[in-house]
Scaffold this motif. Structure first.
Motif, PDB file in Angstrom:
ATOM      1  N   GLY A 204      97.553  44.125  69.625  1.00 12.61           N
ATOM      2  CA  GLY A 204      96.683  43.015  69.998  1.00 12.61           C
ATOM      3  C   GLY A 204      95.445  42.839  69.153  1.00 12.61           C
ATOM      4  O   GLY A 204      94.399  42.452  69.670  1.00 12.61           O
ATOM      5  N   SER A 205      95.510  43.142  67.869  1.00  8.20           N
ATOM      6  CA  SER A 205      94.336  43.025  67.003  1.00  8.20           C
ATOM      7  C   SER A 205      94.326  41.666  66.297  1.00  8.20           C
ATOM      8  O   SER A 205      95.366  41.175  65.852  1.00  8.20           O
ATOM      9  CB  SER A 205      94.321  44.141  65.963  1.00  8.20           C
ATOM     10  N   VAL A 206      93.140  41.084  66.159  1.00  9.03           N
ATOM     11  CA  VAL A 206      92.982  39.754  65.566  1.00  9.03           C
ATOM     12  C   VAL A 206      92.013  39.837  64.397  1.00  9.03           C
ATOM     13  O   VAL A 206      90.940  40.433  64.499  1.00  9.03           O
ATOM     14  CB  VAL A 206      92.435  38.741  66.599  1.00  9.03           C
ATOM     15  N   THR A 207      92.410  39.258  63.259  1.00  3.17           N
ATOM     16  CA  THR A 207      91.515  39.120  62.105  1.00  3.17           C
ATOM     17  C   THR A 207      91.603  37.693  61.602  1.00  3.17           C
ATOM     18  O   THR A 207      92.572  36.983  61.889  1.00  3.17           O
ATOM     19  CB  THR A 207      91.886  40.096  60.968  1.00  3.17           C
ATOM     20  N   ALA A 208      90.596  37.263  60.860  1.00  4.54           N
ATOM     21  CA  ALA A 208      90.569  35.886  60.360  1.00  4.54           C
ATOM     22  C   ALA A 208      90.093  35.856  58.927  1.00  4.54           C
ATOM     23  O   ALA A 208      89.365  36.742  58.463  1.00  4.54           O
ATOM     24  CB  ALA A 208      89.659  35.017  61.231  1.00  4.54           C
ATOM     25  N   GLY A 209      90.509  34.841  58.205  1.00  6.22           N
ATOM     26  CA  GLY A 209      90.105  34.642  56.820  1.00  6.22           C
ATOM     27  C   GLY A 209      90.584  33.285  56.354  1.00  6.22           C
ATOM     28  O   GLY A 209      90.708  32.354  57.153  1.00  6.22           O
ATOM     29  N   ILE A 210      90.879  33.172  55.076  1.00  8.32           N
ATOM     30  CA  ILE A 210      91.373  31.909  54.541  1.00  8.32           C
ATOM     31  C   ILE A 210      92.626  32.155  53.719  1.00  8.32           C
ATOM     32  O   ILE A 210      92.945  33.281  53.355  1.00  8.32           O
ATOM     33  CB  ILE A 210      90.321  31.208  53.651  1.00  8.32           C
ATOM     34  N   ASP A 225     107.670  33.564  47.322  1.00  7.24           N
ATOM     35  CA  ASP A 225     106.866  32.337  47.356  1.00  7.24           C
ATOM     36  C   ASP A 225     105.771  32.544  48.402  1.00  7.24           C
ATOM     37  O   ASP A 225     105.608  31.747  49.314  1.00  7.24           O
ATOM     38  CB  ASP A 225     107.746  31.137  47.713  1.00  7.24           C
ATOM     39  N   PHE A 226     105.024  33.642  48.272  1.00  6.06           N
ATOM     40  CA  PHE A 226     104.133  34.090  49.326  1.00  6.06           C
ATOM     41  C   PHE A 226     102.824  33.305  49.392  1.00  6.06           C
ATOM     42  O   PHE A 226     102.307  32.838  48.368  1.00  6.06           O
ATOM     43  CB  PHE A 226     103.788  35.567  49.134  1.00  6.06           C
ATOM     44  N   LEU A 227     102.301  33.215  50.627  1.00  4.40           N
ATOM     45  CA  LEU A 227     100.906  32.848  50.806  1.00  4.40           C
ATOM     46  C   LEU A 227     100.076  34.108  50.594  1.00  4.40           C
ATOM     47  O   LEU A 227     100.436  35.179  51.072  1.00  4.40           O
ATOM     48  CB  LEU A 227     100.640  32.351  52.237  1.00  4.40           C
ATOM     49  N   GLN A 228      98.985  33.981  49.864  1.00  2.00           N
ATOM     50  CA  GLN A 228      98.035  35.092  49.773  1.00  2.00           C
ATOM     51  C   GLN A 228      96.890  34.795  50.724  1.00  2.00           C
ATOM     52  O   GLN A 228      96.314  33.704  50.687  1.00  2.00           O
ATOM     53  CB  GLN A 228      97.505  35.247  48.343  1.00  2.00           C
ATOM     54  N   ILE A 229      96.580  35.736  51.600  1.00  2.00           N
ATOM     55  CA  ILE A 229      95.528  35.528  52.592  1.00  2.00           C
ATOM     56  C   ILE A 229      94.518  36.669  52.518  1.00  2.00           C
ATOM     57  O   ILE A 229      94.849  37.781  52.097  1.00  2.00           O
ATOM     58  CB  ILE A 229      96.108  35.428  54.029  1.00  2.00           C
ATOM     59  N   ASP A 230      93.285  36.377  52.920  1.00  2.00           N
ATOM     60  CA  ASP A 230      92.283  37.450  52.936  1.00  2.00           C
ATOM     61  C   ASP A 230      91.926  37.874  54.354  1.00  2.00           C
ATOM     62  O   ASP A 230      90.996  38.657  54.539  1.00  2.00           O
ATOM     63  CB  ASP A 230      91.038  37.061  52.140  1.00  2.00           C
ATOM     64  N   ALA A 231      92.666  37.380  55.355  1.00  2.00           N
ATOM     65  CA  ALA A 231      92.515  37.923  56.709  1.00  2.00           C
ATOM     66  C   ALA A 231      93.054  39.356  56.675  1.00  2.00           C
ATOM     67  O   ALA A 231      94.214  39.555  56.302  1.00  2.00           O
ATOM     68  CB  ALA A 231      93.289  37.087  57.720  1.00  2.00           C
ATOM     69  N   GLY A 262      95.053  50.890  52.756  1.00  2.00           N
ATOM     70  CA  GLY A 262      94.399  50.061  53.765  1.00  2.00           C
ATOM     71  C   GLY A 262      94.074  48.691  53.196  1.00  2.00           C
ATOM     72  O   GLY A 262      94.217  48.442  51.997  1.00  2.00           O
ATOM     73  N   SER A 263      93.625  47.803  54.044  1.00  2.00           N
ATOM     74  CA  SER A 263      93.342  46.439  53.610  1.00  2.00           C
ATOM     75  C   SER A 263      92.163  46.386  52.658  1.00  2.00           C
ATOM     76  O   SER A 263      91.112  46.975  52.904  1.00  2.00           O
ATOM     77  CB  SER A 263      93.049  45.544  54.820  1.00  2.00           C
ATOM     78  N   VAL A 264      92.370  45.669  51.554  1.00  6.02           N
ATOM     79  CA  VAL A 264      91.260  45.367  50.637  1.00  6.02           C
ATOM     80  C   VAL A 264      91.085  43.858  50.517  1.00  6.02           C
ATOM     81  O   VAL A 264      90.461  43.366  49.591  1.00  6.02           O
ATOM     82  CB  VAL A 264      91.490  45.996  49.236  1.00  6.02           C
ATOM     83  N   GLY A 265      91.655  43.145  51.497  1.00  3.76           N
ATOM     84  CA  GLY A 265      91.475  41.700  51.537  1.00  3.76           C
ATOM     85  C   GLY A 265      92.527  40.909  50.792  1.00  3.76           C
ATOM     86  O   GLY A 265      92.360  39.709  50.589  1.00  3.76           O
ATOM     87  N   ILE A 266      93.629  41.545  50.384  1.00  3.39           N
ATOM     88  CA  ILE A 266      94.715  40.826  49.712  1.00  3.39           C
ATOM     89  C   ILE A 266      96.006  41.081  50.484  1.00  3.39           C
ATOM     90  O   ILE A 266      96.605  42.161  50.383  1.00  3.39           O
ATOM     91  CB  ILE A 266      94.871  41.255  48.247  1.00  3.39           C
ATOM     92  N   GLY A 267      96.407  40.109  51.280  1.00  2.00           N
ATOM     93  CA  GLY A 267      97.634  40.212  52.057  1.00  2.00           C
ATOM     94  C   GLY A 267      98.584  39.091  51.680  1.00  2.00           C
ATOM     95  O   GLY A 267      98.183  38.074  51.110  1.00  2.00           O
ATOM     96  N   PHE A 268      99.875  39.266  51.999  1.00  2.00           N
ATOM     97  CA  PHE A 268     100.881  38.277  51.636  1.00  2.00           C
ATOM     98  C   PHE A 268     101.739  37.941  52.855  1.00  2.00           C
ATOM     99  O   PHE A 268     102.173  38.825  53.587  1.00  2.00           O
ATOM    100  CB  PHE A 268     101.766  38.792  50.501  1.00  2.00           C
TER     101      PHE A 268
END
Length: 502
Positions: A204-210, A225-231, A262-268
């Motif tokens: 149940g964890s929530v994060t947000a970004g663009i 054909d990934f979206l790159q997100i910083d959430a 761990g997350s460094v702000g680059i997710g796909f």
């Protein structure tokens, strides 16, 4: 959760201090000018420019969206069995070694051990269909999902698709389940995105970004054909949803880029337009059938475009058509450049692969291609993409050794007729020596590769190859185009030419 707000506050305060100093400086300058030219001081001060800092804009809260969607996001727990062997497997011990008998007896028997892993998913229908990643449930023997209200339900794997890393599960508790919907619009770079999932098993964890970028190819598969997100997403977020600011799914969180794990702000995230069609096929048939024309393709680099006399480097270059495949039956050949499918332009090989795959088998398509500078068309019926086969390179004795074969200093290679090299076949020239700093090596040619064509002509001798090089020079080409067969298959390599022949 409040740390990002506090992190931004000092910068905003500093901006305001700088703005105040700027306004005071401008006002002081205006007073000085007013005094110099005899203007009333009060008037000069009133007309001094002011500087304001606009506060950061954005939604005041994502709470309403999260309240609507969180009930449909689930944690996935998976049990699987894997074989493990002795850590000494593969090591050679002397029969005289005191441990030899022990490991001979106990060390080589595979042992099965149970593993447990966790991921995320989301419910897309009231009757309990759940989307997640293939790698979350791959090899699973038992799958269980945990709902937001604390209930745990067994899940059945309906189908998986390794190529896009998607899977469809089914759960049921006899009641209608909360679910979320796919978005019908593609997000733009800069749009808000909300990730909900089960990082590190926390649930149940929530994060947000663009959305940071679109169309990312991360080498995960042929249809990247990934979206790159910083959430921020972390281990355990795999298979969870990425929502837009309306609470609709714009992607399936799949991978992160991280040196530390761990997350460094680059997710796909797999975009909805890809995931929706794959999930629909899994629901209908349990598998995905893709279209296939049977060609090995590669990008048209500027050097290759120059070698072929093309005005543009757009399209997909056929390195090798497979025997008996639809492309060969339609007359397509190595060296043809596919530029459109059904009249729609093709920019690169990845776009061609996605377009053909999405059409499915047995569709009749019109292929536009360029051969010898002329645009041509061919109609073909798509086949079904076969299962992936693993290609393994085998070492061959190339003969000659260092400095062996006929040398071509213009390319930085030594070659020998394939017929003279054991295991190389009877056609082409084998690269038996190569200068690591030479033009050919810099473009990817390796020892053991077989050059079968140069400048569009078959080559079986050094004279054939030098003739093709001379011909490319006479035509004003900056590179000579080689068609090469290697352990990885056939490909074209454009090798830059020196001013004088080797």
């Amino acid at each position: 959760m409040h740390q990002p707000i506090f992190a931004r506050s000092p910068r905003l305060t500093a901006d305001r201090r700088r703005a105040s100093r700027l306004a005071l400086t401008a006002a002081s300058a205006a007073i000085a000018l007013g005094a110099a030219f005899g203007a009333p001081v009060g008037t000069a001060f009133a007309e001094a420019p002011s500087v304001t800092v606009a506060p950061a804009s954005g939604p005041a809260s994502f709470a309403d969206i999260v309240d609507r969607v969180k009930g449909a996001v689930v944690a996935i727990k998976v049990k699987a069995y894997e074989e493990s062997r002795s850590p000494f497997e593969g090591q050679e011990l002397s029969p005289d070694d005191p441990m030899y008998r022990f490991f001979k007896r106990f060390g080589e028997t595979p042992q099965k051990r149970m593993t447990q892993s966790q991921g995320s998913g989301f419910i897309i229908s009231a009757d309990g269909y759940v989307v997640t990643n293939n790698h979350v449930v791959e090899h699973a023997t038992d799958v269980e999902i945990s709902l937001e209200d604390g209930r745990n339900l067994p899940a059945k794997v309906i189908g998986t698709d390794k190529r896009t890393d998607l899977a469809l599960l089914k759960v049921s508790d006899g009641n209608k389940l909360p679910y979320v919907e796919w978005s019908n619009t593609q997000p733009r770079v800069g749009d808000w995105v909300i990730a909900v999932g089960n990082p590190f098993g926390l649930g149940g964890s929530v994060t947000a970004g663009i959305v940071s970028a679109r169309g990312r190819d991360i080498g995960a598969g042929p249809y990247d054909d990934f979206l790159q997100i910083d959430a921020p997403v972390n281990r355990g977020n795999s298979g969870g949803p990425a929502f837009d600011s309306h609470g609709q799914i714009v992607g399936v969180n799949t991978a992160i880029y991280s040196p530390s794990g761990g997350s460094v702000g680059i997710g796909f995230a797999i975009p909805t337009e890809v995931a929706k069609d794959v999930i629909a096929a899994l629901k209908e048939k349990g598998s995905v059938s893709r279209g296939w024309i049977g060609v090995k393709i590669q990008p048209v680099t500027p050097e290759i475009a120059d070698s072929l006399g093309l005005k543009s480097s757009k399209g997909a270059l056929i390195a090798q058509p497979q025997k008996g495949a639809p492309a060969e039956a339609a007359g397509l050949k190595a060296g043809d450049v596919i530029t459109a499918v059904n009249g729609e332009k093709i920019d690169n090989p990845r776009e061609l692969a996605r377009r053909i795959a999405a059409m499915g088998p047995n569709k009749i398509v019109d292929i536009t291609y360029i051969r010898s500078g002329a645009e041509k068309n061919a109609k073909l019926t798509l086949g079904k993409l076969p299962e992936e086969k693993e290609a393994r390179a085998e070492e061959e004795d190339l003969g000659g050794g260092a400095g062996g074969g006929a040398q071509l200093s213009s390319l930085g290679i030594g070659v020998a007729p394939a017929a003279q090299v054991p295991g190389a076949g009877g056609e082409g020239l084998v690269v038996v020596d190569i200068d690591p700093s030479g033009a050919a090596a810099q473009k990817g040619l390796r020892r053991g590769d077989v050059i079968v064509e140069a400048g569009g002509q078959t080559v079986n001798s050094r004279a054939d190859l030098t003739g093709a090089i001379d011909g490319a020079r006479k035509e004003g080409r900056r590179s000579v185009l080689l068609r090469v067969k290697s352990a990885d298959g056939a490909k074209f390599i454009a090798v830059p030419l020196k001013q004088s022949a080797g």
